[in-house]
Design a protein around this motif. Structure first.
Motif, PDB file in Angstrom:
ATOM      1  N   VAL A  34       0.797  -1.225   0.000  1.00 31.94           N
ATOM      2  CA  VAL A  34       0.000   0.000   0.000  1.00 31.94           C
ATOM      3  C   VAL A  34       0.832   1.280   0.000  1.00 31.94           C
ATOM      4  CG1 VAL A  34      -1.965  -1.123   1.116  1.00 31.94           C
ATOM      5  CG2 VAL A  34      -0.225  -0.032   2.517  1.00 31.94           C
ATOM      6  N   THR A  74      -0.602  -5.619   3.209  1.00 25.96           N
ATOM      7  CA  THR A  74      -1.937  -5.060   2.985  1.00 25.96           C
ATOM      8  C   THR A  74      -2.382  -4.160   4.134  1.00 25.96           C
ATOM      9  OG1 THR A  74      -2.991  -7.003   3.987  1.00 25.96           O
ATOM     10  CG2 THR A  74      -2.635  -7.062   1.617  1.00 25.96           C
ATOM     11  N   SER A 135      -8.922  -8.455   0.752  1.00 19.12           N
ATOM     12  CA  SER A 135      -7.521  -8.635   0.345  1.00 19.12           C
ATOM     13  C   SER A 135      -7.067 -10.078   0.508  1.00 19.12           C
ATOM     14  CB  SER A 135      -6.615  -7.723   1.169  1.00 19.12           C
ATOM     15  OG  SER A 135      -6.775  -7.968   2.560  1.00 19.12           O
ATOM     16  N   THR A 262     -19.700   3.609  -5.924  1.00 18.03           N
ATOM     17  CA  THR A 262     -19.461   2.294  -6.523  1.00 18.03           C
ATOM     18  C   THR A 262     -20.502   1.941  -7.578  1.00 18.03           C
ATOM     19  OG1 THR A 262     -20.629   1.208  -4.685  1.00 18.03           O
ATOM     20  CG2 THR A 262     -18.230   1.405  -4.514  1.00 18.03           C
ATOM     21  N   ASP A 331     -15.126  -2.759  -3.505  1.00 17.03           N
ATOM     22  CA  ASP A 331     -14.229  -2.024  -4.399  1.00 17.03           C
ATOM     23  C   ASP A 331     -13.847  -0.671  -3.792  1.00 17.03           C
ATOM     24  OD1 ASP A 331     -12.672  -1.300  -6.488  1.00 17.03           O
ATOM     25  OD2 ASP A 331     -14.264  -1.209  -7.991  1.00 17.03           O
ATOM     26  N   THR A 332     -13.179  -0.725  -2.649  1.00 16.39           N
ATOM     27  CA  THR A 332     -12.787   0.505  -1.952  1.00 16.39           C
ATOM     28  C   THR A 332     -11.684   1.270  -2.683  1.00 16.39           C
ATOM     29  OG1 THR A 332     -11.252  -0.772  -0.568  1.00 16.39           O
ATOM     30  CG2 THR A 332     -13.470  -0.389   0.303  1.00 16.39           C
ATOM     31  N   ASP A 333     -10.985   0.616  -3.597  1.00 18.12           N
ATOM     32  CA  ASP A 333      -9.935   1.312  -4.350  1.00 18.12           C
ATOM     33  C   ASP A 333     -10.488   2.523  -5.090  1.00 18.12           C
ATOM     34  OD1 ASP A 333      -7.974  -0.378  -3.520  1.00 18.12           O
ATOM     35  OD2 ASP A 333      -7.820  -1.511  -5.380  1.00 18.12           O
ATOM     36  N   TYR A 336      -9.780   5.806  -3.356  1.00 22.64           N
ATOM     37  CA  TYR A 336      -8.408   6.316  -3.349  1.00 22.64           C
ATOM     38  C   TYR A 336      -7.943   6.714  -4.736  1.00 22.64           C
ATOM     39  CZ  TYR A 336      -9.091   4.263   1.151  1.00 22.64           C
ATOM     40  OH  TYR A 336      -9.622   3.957   2.371  1.00 22.64           O
ATOM     41  N   ARG A 337      -8.625   6.216  -5.752  1.00 22.10           N
ATOM     42  CA  ARG A 337      -8.350   6.716  -7.093  1.00 22.10           C
ATOM     43  C   ARG A 337      -8.918   8.122  -7.264  1.00 22.10           C
ATOM     44  NH1 ARG A 337     -10.565   2.008 -10.640  1.00 22.10           N
ATOM     45  NH2 ARG A 337     -10.412   0.573  -8.895  1.00 22.10           N
ATOM     46  N   PRO A 340      -6.624  10.544  -3.801  1.00 25.54           N
ATOM     47  CA  PRO A 340      -5.370   9.856  -3.442  1.00 25.54           C
ATOM     48  C   PRO A 340      -4.975  10.105  -1.992  1.00 25.54           C
ATOM     49  CG  PRO A 340      -5.181  10.903  -5.593  1.00 25.54           C
ATOM     50  CD  PRO A 340      -6.477  11.377  -5.011  1.00 25.54           C
ATOM     51  N   ILE A 481      -4.574   4.047   1.585  1.00 27.02           N
ATOM     52  CA  ILE A 481      -5.686   3.232   1.062  1.00 27.02           C
ATOM     53  C   ILE A 481      -6.808   3.208   2.067  1.00 27.02           C
ATOM     54  CG2 ILE A 481      -5.119   0.943   1.973  1.00 27.02           C
ATOM     55  CD1 ILE A 481      -5.541  -0.050  -0.912  1.00 27.02           C
TER      56      ILE A 481
END
Length: 481
Positions: A34, A74, A135, A262, A331-333, A336-337, A340, A481
């Motif tokens: 991360v 992670t 993860s 989401t 889909d927590t990413d 952060y996309r 950031p 993250i």
């Protein structure tokens, strides 16, 4: 530069073999996880056995080189961050599943086994681990034990502390603590394994574990509810726990801001499902017959709309639809996309306090910054909430970050909750631990650390700060993250 003497690295190579100490350009082949700071030490050793781990520890002790243990990298609170002059010890080669017993419902594994690998091996015997995380493909059993990981099934099967029957760990002096007990009932003195579960590698390096397994259901069924309030969601959870057919396996709440993010990204929609519900709830049942489980979910919905006529529901009718629904939660990413380094928080709140806590916290955050509209989601059946700011980490200054923590943590101990539910303390939350914890507890933690690791060899600066680290500030970069 890794600041490690060539002679020291030569000693390490003699222990693990030439190819199992990576430094310099060889580090480019290693995923830092991360944050790049995880590989700040610029040198990583890959032992293959507990005995090699013990020899590495003794060598580090003799040469005064601190060790930072890595599993799947992670973690979200800086527990794996390392610095020049330290050595990272990776459990990647400690990756053997030593046994899975369908009779005992127990697995014996090395620390570097991933959760997904154990889940796959257990499933061959119609068993499961009793714990699951998004993860799963990277998170290791040793790392999960070290952080006392939780996940979606904690309300039924407990956290990692409840899944571990025995373990083996290398202490800071290189001695090996071995208690690979495979039974639940064990009243033979102090249960010392709990010193290492949740200690984040600061008291010992876990090398082997005995994991309790659970029967795997023959079928599952999943529904997404759209609901007007937390109280309505808790009513759905109660109905799931009281199901006539099947057992509740998951109850994941998704507040509207995160749901909008989401569903918008995945272009998800469903007929007659209102996307504007304040709270959405994923419920999963497990049992022997899928048709019965689907009927049970329909029955739960019928009961809910009697009290909440505006509620919505989508019952997955296939494995693919089930996966689509879970993607909306996992889909927590996406956060952060969009933001950031967005600061994230991981709290546990008693169920009766969840609605009040969320309302108070969101209002409090808006007094700090009118633009704050945090993403909230989490494991509703056990009160574990994840709160992520809708702001990049660079937009939240140190003073504002401290003010955010004041809002989120102010009364959490008084109502019987915890400021750190499942992510741990690491480097980031050390100051918070000191600020909100009982003084006697903190003193005992320091005494245990001093007793087991007087030289501050293992994961220095994490969880508790001793020696040179005691005066360090709590100014750590926001979660990546």
């Amino acid at each position: 530069m890794d600041h490690l003497q060539p002679e020291f690295k030569d000693e390490i190579r003699k222990i693990v073999g030439d190819g199992n100490l990576k430094d310099g350009e060889a580090l480019s082949s290693i995923d830092h996880g991360v944050t790049p700071e995880n590989l700040g030490a610029r040198a990583v050793v890959f032992p293959r056995t507990t005995e090699e781990v013990a020899s590495v520890v003794k060598c580090c002790l003799t040469n005064g080189v601190p060790l930072v243990t890595h599993g799947g990298r992670t973690g979200l609170v800086g527990g794996a961050i390392s610095e020049p002059g330290e050595l990272v010890l990776s459990t990647a080669r400690l990756n053997r599943i030593l046994s899975v017993s369908p009779v005992e419902r127990v697995a014996v594994v090395e620390a570097g086994v991933t959760l997904q690998a154990l889940q796959t091996a257990a499933a061959e015997h119609r068993l499961e681990t009793g714990i699951d995380l998004p993860s799963r493909g990277s998170a290791t059993i040793g790392g999960m034990a070290s952080t006392n990981a939780g996940g979606i099934a904690a309300f039924r099967y407990g956290v990692m502390r409840h899944r571990i029957l025995g373990l083996e760990a290398v202490l800071a002096d290189g001695s090996i603590y071995s208690d690979l007990t495979r039974v639940v009932k064990n009243a033979a003195g102090y249960d010392l394994k709990h010193l290492f579960v949740g200690a984040e590698g600061t008291l010992g390096i876990i090398t082997r574990l005995v994991v309790k397994l659970e029967p795997l259901p023959l079928a599952t069924a999943t529904v997404l509810f759209g609901l007007p309030s937390v109280d309505a969601a808790l009513e759905a959870v109660r109905r799931g726990l009281d199901a006539r057919h099947g057992q509740l396996r998951a109850a994941e709440a998704i507040w509207n801001a995160y749901f909008r993010l989401t569903t918008g990204h995945h272009r998800w929609s469903a007929t007659d499902f209102d996307p504007d519900h304040p709270v959405n709830l994923l419920i999963s049942l497990g049992g022997a017959d899928e048709d019965e489980l689907q009927t049970e979910l329909g029955r739960i919905y019928e009961g809910l709309i009697e009290d909440h006529p505006d509620a919505s529901a989508v019952i997955a009718s296939s494995v693919a639809q089930e996966a689509d629904l879970w993607r909306l939660r996992e889909d927590t990413d996406l956060i952060y996309r969009k933001h950031p380094g967005a600061p994230s928080y991981d709290v546990s709140v008693p169920l009766s306090e969840v609605e009040t806590y969320v309302a108070r916290s969101v209002a409090g955050l808006k007094t700090l910054d009118a633009a704050f509209a945090p993403y909230v989601f989490g494991h509703l059946a056990d009160g574990n909430l994840h709160i992520v700011l809708n702001a990049a980490g660079t937009e939240v200054s140190g003073s504002k970050a401290r003010a955010v923590e004041e809002v989120l943590y102010r009364d959490i101990a008084a109502i019987g909750g915890s400021f750190s539910a499942e992510h741990g303390i690491g480097l980031k939350r050390v100051g918070s631990l000191s600020a909100v914890s009982d003084a006697v507890k903190l003193a005992l933690m320091h005494r245990i650390k001093d007793t087991l690791d007087a030289a501050t060899l293992l994961n220095p600066g994490k969880v508790v700060r001793t020696g040179a680290f005691a005066a360090c500030s709590d100014a750590v970069a926001a979660d990546p993250i």
